[in-house]
Scaffold this active site. Sequence first.
Site, mmCIF file in Angstrom:
data_model
loop_
_atom_site.group_PDB
_atom_site.id
_atom_site.type_symbol
_atom_site.label_atom_id
_atom_site.label_comp_id
_atom_site.label_asym_id
_atom_site.label_seq_id
_atom_site.Cartn_x
_atom_site.Cartn_y
_atom_site.Cartn_z
ATOM 1 N N ASP A 81 0.869 -1.186 0.000
ATOM 2 C CA ASP A 81 0.000 0.000 0.000
ATOM 3 C C ASP A 81 0.902 1.232 0.000
ATOM 4 O OD1 ASP A 81 -1.909 1.937 0.384
ATOM 5 O OD2 ASP A 81 -2.823 1.016 2.142
ATOM 6 N N ASP B 25 -3.203 7.279 -4.185
ATOM 7 C CA ASP B 25 -3.057 6.143 -3.290
ATOM 8 C C ASP B 25 -3.344 4.864 -4.070
ATOM 9 O OD1 ASP B 25 -2.941 4.672 -0.998
ATOM 10 O OD2 ASP B 25 -4.455 5.827 0.077
ATOM 11 N N HIS C 243 -15.993 -9.373 4.575
ATOM 12 C CA HIS C 243 -15.748 -8.009 4.149
ATOM 13 C C HIS C 243 -15.127 -7.296 5.323
ATOM 14 C CE1 HIS C 243 -16.168 -5.000 1.198
ATOM 15 N NE2 HIS C 243 -16.918 -4.233 1.930
ATOM 16 N N HIS D 221 -7.789 9.308 4.627
ATOM 17 C CA HIS D 221 -8.206 10.018 3.410
ATOM 18 C C HIS D 221 -8.908 11.324 3.787
ATOM 19 C CE1 HIS D 221 -7.159 6.642 0.973
ATOM 20 N NE2 HIS D 221 -7.982 5.853 1.609
ATOM 21 N N GLU E 147 -11.005 1.542 -1.770
ATOM 22 C CA GLU E 147 -10.089 0.631 -1.086
ATOM 23 C C GLU E 147 -10.897 -0.474 -0.418
ATOM 24 O OE1 GLU E 147 -8.241 2.529 2.312
ATOM 25 O OE2 GLU E 147 -6.453 1.305 2.049
ATOM 26 N N GLU F 68 -6.653 -1.289 -4.078
ATOM 27 C CA GLU F 68 -7.096 0.101 -3.982
ATOM 28 C C GLU F 68 -6.680 0.893 -5.210
ATOM 29 O OE1 GLU F 68 -6.525 3.887 -0.930
ATOM 30 O OE2 GLU F 68 -5.083 2.251 -0.905
#
Length: 272
Positions: free
Chosen positions: A52, A63, A125, A133, A158, A253
């Site tokens: 990341d 990002d 999930h 952010h 993301e 992402e």
Amino acid sequence: MTDICETLENMNRALAGIAFPTGCSINHVAAHWTPNSGDKTVLQHGDVCKIDFGTHVNGRIIDSAWTVHFDPTFDPLAAAVKEATNTGIAAAGIDARLCDIGAAVQEVMESHEVEIGGKTFPVKHSIGPYQIHAGKSVPIVKGGESTRMEEGELYAIETFGSTGKGYVREDLECSHYMKNFDVGHIPLRLPKAKSLLSFINKNFDTLAFCRRWIDRAGEEKYLLALRNLCDVGIVQPYPPLCDIKGCYTAQYEHTLILKPTGKEILSRGDDY
């Protein structure tokens, strides 16, 4: 892991600017892990690693994240999360409601399952206070806010999937830190804390940073001062976010901008 991060970060420095420390979280660690100086962790064949990273030019951040694995056992987990992220990107657009995007992402993610060692796991999930952010954030689950996306806005889509419980907690040694945006003047008694704050202001301002970068600049014996800055609220620590031990997490992402005639995925080049 240190070699991986430094290779990426040195290229980022050469091309633009680094927005935040390179995350290279492994297995049950979902986010916010990067090696501190002296960490000898080596990437293994059976690991699932989330890379990341962020690039910035004049403070404007792009990002991106993807999952690295070598064992085909984890192909279905990576595929589930990648499909969920792509679903979120497809659903994004001017006037799209954030809650609708979140619901679409969750439905896709949870339609997958993974078999590991003869046992089948549903892909959960994964929910957590992930990246830092600015502005509106896209909820990656149903039931989010009904705010609509607007022209000119920048979004990071993301998603995280997990074979564990699907929620994270802070654990392990901290490596990520960031100055608080809205903290006022706080008097500091410790001279070393004052000089460290001056160093942070000069080198990072309000962008996230890690201990490796402080070491790289030649600063020494600063941990007490860093703890002091965290204790008084000037600096916020962001410890690694972990699901249950023994599980695996994956992440994908992209960053996109909403234009009048469509959307542009800023983090997807020919090589992604």
